[in-house]
Design an enzyme around this catalytic site. Sequence first.
Site, PDB file in Angstrom:
ATOM      1  N   LEU A 249      -9.119   5.596   1.139  1.00  0.00           N
ATOM      2  CA  LEU A 249      -9.133   6.745  -0.185  1.00  0.00           C
ATOM      3  C   LEU A 249      -7.639   6.996  -0.621  1.00  0.00           C
ATOM      4  O   LEU A 249      -7.549   8.031  -1.609  1.00  0.00           O
ATOM      5  CB  LEU A 249      -9.546   7.950   0.536  1.00  0.00           C
ATOM      6  CG  LEU A 249     -10.934   8.097   1.155  1.00  0.00           C
ATOM      7  CD1 LEU A 249     -11.222   9.418   1.823  1.00  0.00           C
ATOM      8  CD2 LEU A 249     -12.108   7.679   0.009  1.00  0.00           C
ATOM      9  N   ARG A 250      -6.882   6.138  -0.355  1.00  0.00           N
ATOM     10  CA  ARG A 250      -5.318   6.192  -0.941  1.00  0.00           C
ATOM     11  C   ARG A 250      -5.296   6.180  -2.554  1.00  0.00           C
ATOM     12  O   ARG A 250      -4.710   6.676  -3.319  1.00  0.00           O
ATOM     13  CB  ARG A 250      -4.255   5.355  -0.509  1.00  0.00           C
ATOM     14  CG  ARG A 250      -2.926   5.998  -0.441  1.00  0.00           C
ATOM     15  CD  ARG A 250      -1.830   4.955  -0.178  1.00  0.00           C
ATOM     16  NE  ARG A 250      -2.057   4.574   1.328  1.00  0.00           N
ATOM     17  CZ  ARG A 250      -1.306   5.207   2.145  1.00  0.00           C
ATOM     18  NH1 ARG A 250      -0.535   6.452   1.862  1.00  0.00           N
ATOM     19  NH2 ARG A 250      -1.563   5.146   3.664  1.00  0.00           N
ATOM     20  N   GLY A 251      -6.243   5.283  -2.993  1.00  0.00           N
ATOM     21  CA  GLY A 251      -6.513   5.095  -4.364  1.00  0.00           C
ATOM     22  C   GLY A 251      -6.863   6.235  -5.285  1.00  0.00           C
ATOM     23  O   GLY A 251      -6.282   6.680  -6.252  1.00  0.00           O
TER      24      GLY A 251
ATOM     25  N   ASP B 119       1.057  -1.391  -0.157  1.00  0.00           N
ATOM     26  CA  ASP B 119       0.054  -0.003  -0.034  1.00  0.00           C
ATOM     27  C   ASP B 119       0.934   1.074  -0.039  1.00  0.00           C
ATOM     28  O   ASP B 119       0.421   2.508  -0.212  1.00  0.00           O
ATOM     29  CB  ASP B 119      -1.007  -0.036   1.253  1.00  0.00           C
ATOM     30  CG  ASP B 119      -1.857   1.132   1.236  1.00  0.00           C
ATOM     31  OD1 ASP B 119      -2.807   1.310   0.174  1.00  0.00           O
ATOM     32  OD2 ASP B 119      -1.790   1.975   2.073  1.00  0.00           O
TER      33      ASP B 119
END
Length: 337
Positions: free
Chosen positions: A273-275, A192
């Site tokens: 919400l990193r995507g 990630d």
Amino acid sequence: MPAFPFTAIVAQEEMKRALLIAAVDPSVGGVLVFGDWGTGKSKAVRALAALLPKIRAVAGCPYSCSPDSPAEACPHCARGRGKSHQIPVPVVDLPLGATEDRVVGALDLERALTKGEKAFEPGLLARANRGFLYIDEANLLEDHLVDLLLDVAASGVNTVEREGLSLRHPARFVLVGSGNPEEGELRPQLLDRFGLACEVTTPTDIATRIEVVRRRDAYERDGEAFCAAQGKAEKALQKTVLAARERLGSVSVPDAVLENAARLCLALGTDGLRGELTLMRTARALAALEGADIVSVAHLRQVAPSAPRHRLRRNPLDESGSTARVARAVEEVLGAG
């Protein structure tokens, strides 16, 4: 011998685009490249670093601090700044067998034994500051080193508390990892941490394979001449990257593009919400590279496979790989390109 020119790398367009995006905007979060051996993964990282212009650093600083940006965590520069000089962008390899002392730094035993002084001997993280930290076979990295990298990558500071030493120094770098999926998977926490994930494969068409062999042979026979022949193309690409860095702050991201990014991540079922953040930053950096002032759906479509590919949950009812799943979702949400 000089590094193999970035502009001479044949095919592997997704990998090259991802590395250029990371060079324009390091906040994207690094690049993970998985694929076959002998497909130019490590060569591309070194080629990119050689392509970039030299950076100004404080002379004598083991952390290569910029003379224009005070590094509060740097113990060397806190004592006062001297002259500056230019150095190549650092590219530091993190070997699989590296010890924790070699990575984070440790007590300088020679000075401790000969002079009785407690002095810090910087490690690989110190050398990588303001450059690239490259991990080959990242999926085989030992767990305790993974934990160290996660902490430093998140904070940009390496904290050393050992052997009577208490020290903090800057350690901001673009993390680049490579590996072969047949040898195992990365820990989810480290996976990630990478902003982009690319897949590289061995070329299957004859013309491409011939061109790769021809260029590699020419480079090994006379590296200086080969690099000189690519000099004009390298300079042009360097100017493009520098211009993109300057333009990046003024590139706008319309709400419609953000909505499409969110819809895509929802369709893929990515966690957190990193995507979306990575999609936005990556599309903005690509727009800057292409000289655009506004991010379009076309930019989003180009970078869409790389940002969420490694963030997908396993779906036991879907036997298709992550690349196929992303491609299917991109077509459904963004339409065909």
